[in-house]
Design a protein around this motif. Structure first.
Motif, PDB file in Angstrom:
ATOM      1  N   VAL A 161      82.843  25.742  50.172  1.00 60.30           N
ATOM      2  CA  VAL A 161      83.459  26.843  49.423  1.00 60.30           C
ATOM      3  C   VAL A 161      82.391  27.866  49.061  1.00 60.30           C
ATOM      4  O   VAL A 161      81.303  27.504  48.602  1.00 60.30           O
ATOM      5  CB  VAL A 161      84.126  26.343  48.120  1.00 60.30           C
ATOM      6  CG1 VAL A 161      84.891  27.480  47.446  1.00 60.30           C
ATOM      7  CG2 VAL A 161      85.043  25.162  48.382  1.00 60.30           C
ATOM      8  N   LEU A 162      82.719  29.143  49.274  1.00 60.03           N
ATOM      9  CA  LEU A 162      81.856  30.226  48.806  1.00 60.03           C
ATOM     10  C   LEU A 162      82.577  30.941  47.670  1.00 60.03           C
ATOM     11  O   LEU A 162      83.701  31.399  47.824  1.00 60.03           O
ATOM     12  CB  LEU A 162      81.530  31.218  49.920  1.00 60.03           C
ATOM     13  CG  LEU A 162      80.538  32.322  49.525  1.00 60.03           C
ATOM     14  CD1 LEU A 162      79.630  32.684  50.687  1.00 60.03           C
ATOM     15  CD2 LEU A 162      81.250  33.586  49.038  1.00 60.03           C
ATOM     16  N   PHE A 163      81.900  31.015  46.508  1.00 61.42           N
ATOM     17  CA  PHE A 163      82.422  31.727  45.354  1.00 61.42           C
ATOM     18  C   PHE A 163      81.719  33.078  45.258  1.00 61.42           C
ATOM     19  O   PHE A 163      80.484  33.148  45.287  1.00 61.42           O
ATOM     20  CB  PHE A 163      82.163  30.935  44.071  1.00 61.42           C
ATOM     21  CG  PHE A 163      82.917  29.640  43.998  1.00 61.42           C
ATOM     22  CD1 PHE A 163      84.231  29.601  43.557  1.00 61.42           C
ATOM     23  CD2 PHE A 163      82.301  28.446  44.364  1.00 61.42           C
ATOM     24  CE1 PHE A 163      84.924  28.397  43.486  1.00 61.42           C
ATOM     25  CE2 PHE A 163      82.980  27.244  44.292  1.00 61.42           C
ATOM     26  CZ  PHE A 163      84.301  27.215  43.848  1.00 61.42           C
ATOM     27  N   ALA A 164      82.509  34.129  45.140  1.00 63.41           N
ATOM     28  CA  ALA A 164      81.952  35.485  45.045  1.00 63.41           C
ATOM     29  C   ALA A 164      82.510  36.159  43.796  1.00 63.41           C
ATOM     30  O   ALA A 164      83.726  36.237  43.618  1.00 63.41           O
ATOM     31  CB  ALA A 164      82.308  36.291  46.291  1.00 63.41           C
ATOM     32  N   ASP A 165      81.624  36.613  42.923  1.00 65.33           N
ATOM     33  CA  ASP A 165      82.030  37.255  41.672  1.00 65.33           C
ATOM     34  C   ASP A 165      81.672  38.736  41.742  1.00 65.33           C
ATOM     35  O   ASP A 165      80.510  39.102  41.632  1.00 65.33           O
ATOM     36  CB  ASP A 165      81.329  36.589  40.488  1.00 65.33           C
ATOM     37  CG  ASP A 165      81.942  36.972  39.150  1.00 65.33           C
ATOM     38  OD1 ASP A 165      82.861  37.823  39.138  1.00 65.33           O
ATOM     39  OD2 ASP A 165      81.510  36.441  38.120  1.00 65.33           O
ATOM     40  N   GLU A 166      82.684  39.578  41.981  1.00 61.70           N
ATOM     41  CA  GLU A 166      82.498  41.033  42.117  1.00 61.70           C
ATOM     42  C   GLU A 166      81.377  41.357  43.120  1.00 61.70           C
ATOM     43  O   GLU A 166      80.443  42.098  42.795  1.00 61.70           O
ATOM     44  CB  GLU A 166      82.185  41.663  40.750  1.00 61.70           C
ATOM     45  CG  GLU A 166      83.253  41.477  39.704  1.00 61.70           C
ATOM     46  CD  GLU A 166      84.460  42.396  39.896  1.00 61.70           C
ATOM     47  OE1 GLU A 166      84.511  43.117  40.907  1.00 61.70           O
ATOM     48  OE2 GLU A 166      85.347  42.356  39.037  1.00 61.70           O
ATOM     49  N   PRO A 167      81.432  40.834  44.336  1.00 61.88           N
ATOM     50  CA  PRO A 167      80.305  40.992  45.266  1.00 61.88           C
ATOM     51  C   PRO A 167      80.071  42.423  45.730  1.00 61.88           C
ATOM     52  O   PRO A 167      78.996  42.731  46.243  1.00 61.88           O
ATOM     53  CB  PRO A 167      80.707  40.099  46.442  1.00 61.88           C
ATOM     54  CG  PRO A 167      82.203  40.103  46.416  1.00 61.88           C
ATOM     55  CD  PRO A 167      82.549  40.098  44.948  1.00 61.88           C
ATOM     56  N   THR A 168      81.053  43.311  45.567  1.00 62.77           N
ATOM     57  CA  THR A 168      80.881  44.710  45.987  1.00 62.77           C
ATOM     58  C   THR A 168      80.757  45.656  44.799  1.00 62.77           C
ATOM     59  O   THR A 168      80.751  46.870  44.961  1.00 62.77           O
ATOM     60  CB  THR A 168      82.067  45.165  46.864  1.00 62.77           C
ATOM     61  OG1 THR A 168      83.279  45.077  46.106  1.00 62.77           O
ATOM     62  CG2 THR A 168      82.191  44.287  48.094  1.00 62.77           C
ATOM     63  N   GLY A 169      80.630  45.082  43.601  1.00 64.81           N
ATOM     64  CA  GLY A 169      80.637  45.901  42.394  1.00 64.81           C
ATOM     65  C   GLY A 169      79.508  46.899  42.292  1.00 64.81           C
ATOM     66  O   GLY A 169      79.665  47.956  41.666  1.00 64.81           O
ATOM     67  N   ASN A 170      78.349  46.605  42.888  1.00 63.53           N
ATOM     68  CA  ASN A 170      77.201  47.501  42.816  1.00 63.53           C
ATOM     69  C   ASN A 170      76.967  48.269  44.111  1.00 63.53           C
ATOM     70  O   ASN A 170      75.889  48.845  44.304  1.00 63.53           O
ATOM     71  CB  ASN A 170      75.925  46.706  42.485  1.00 63.53           C
ATOM     72  CG  ASN A 170      75.877  46.292  41.023  1.00 63.53           C
ATOM     73  OD1 ASN A 170      76.461  46.951  40.154  1.00 63.53           O
ATOM     74  ND2 ASN A 170      75.201  45.192  40.737  1.00 63.53           N
TER      75      ASN A 170
END
Length: 240
Positions: A161-170
């Protein structure tokens, strides 16, 4: 199912009243599926991701990873699961400034004592367009390139599993599209399960489905999302 959560609850002690961040959440994530998680501020989406990823312990409930309940593990065992079964991508790139891109990609694998798969790493680097940037340190890379290095680091050990938290936010839209494309391929071509928290309807539309959280519970689910239908759901949640 690669990942399944059952009856997940989490309450924080507030200044005046307790804050019920999660209220008995039940959801399953199939192998190779790409799920976006959305909701208003305070809906519980980040708490959900942290509990599902073993970064925070729920008050009650079960988190099954390949059938194993990680909520019952010791901290040492949980650390091993996170290192071997999970990958993480955050809004901040979290790259080590003294290491070049290749070293940043491989350091987690080395620290966990995992056997490197050189062919897979080469393919991952190629698919992310990083072949000419491996000897560059983070300060010499653009934001999009740094985030793609972070994605490569998260995927190089082939996590379940890959967890991504706002990966495009910056990132700007072009760089964000490159990162989202990498996550999409990880699910579709390599069978990784992707769980991504985002506020961006365009980012969410790259997923197979969107889960909408409100007040610590799942308010609804949208399959085959497009930006317009995601926006409709967001407006609905904000108007209730």
């Amino acid at each position: 199912m690669t990942l399944q959560v059952l009856g997940l609850t989490k309450t924080y002690v507030g200044e005046a009243l307790p804050v019920h961040a999660l209220r008995g959440v039940d959801v399953a994530f199939p192998r190779g599926g790409f799920t976006a998680v959305m909701g208003p501020s305070g809906s519980g989406k980040s708490t959900f991701l942290h509990c599902a990823a073993g970064l925070e312990r729920p008050d009650s409930g079960t988190v099954l990873v390949e059938g194993r309940d990680i909520t019952r593990l010791s901290e040492r065992e949980l650390t091993q699961v996170r290192a071997r079964a999970f990958g993480f991508v955050f809004q901040s790139f979290n790259l080590l400034p003294m290491l070049d891109a290749e070293e940043n990609i491989t350091i987690g694998q080395s620290l966990a004592g995992l056997t490197p798969d050189h062919a897979w790493r080469k393919e991952l680097v190629r698919s992310l367009g990083l072949e000419s940037r491996l000897r560059h340190r983070p300060a010499e890379l653009s934001g999009g390139q740094q985030q793609r290095v972070a994605v490569a680091r998260a995927l190089v050990h082939r996590p379940s599993v890959l967890f991504a938290d706002e990966p495009t936010g910056n990132l700007d839209s072009r760089a964000g599209a490159g990162v989202l494309g990498a996550l999409r391929r990880a699910a579709s071509e390599h069978g990784q399960t992707i769980v991504m928290v985002t506020h961006d309807p365009v980012a969410a539309s790259r997923a197979d489905r969107v889960l909408f959280l409100r007040d610590g519970g799942i308010e609804g689910e949208l399959s085959d999302p497009v930006p317009e239908t995601v926006l409709e759901w967001i407006r609905h949640l904000e108007s209730v």
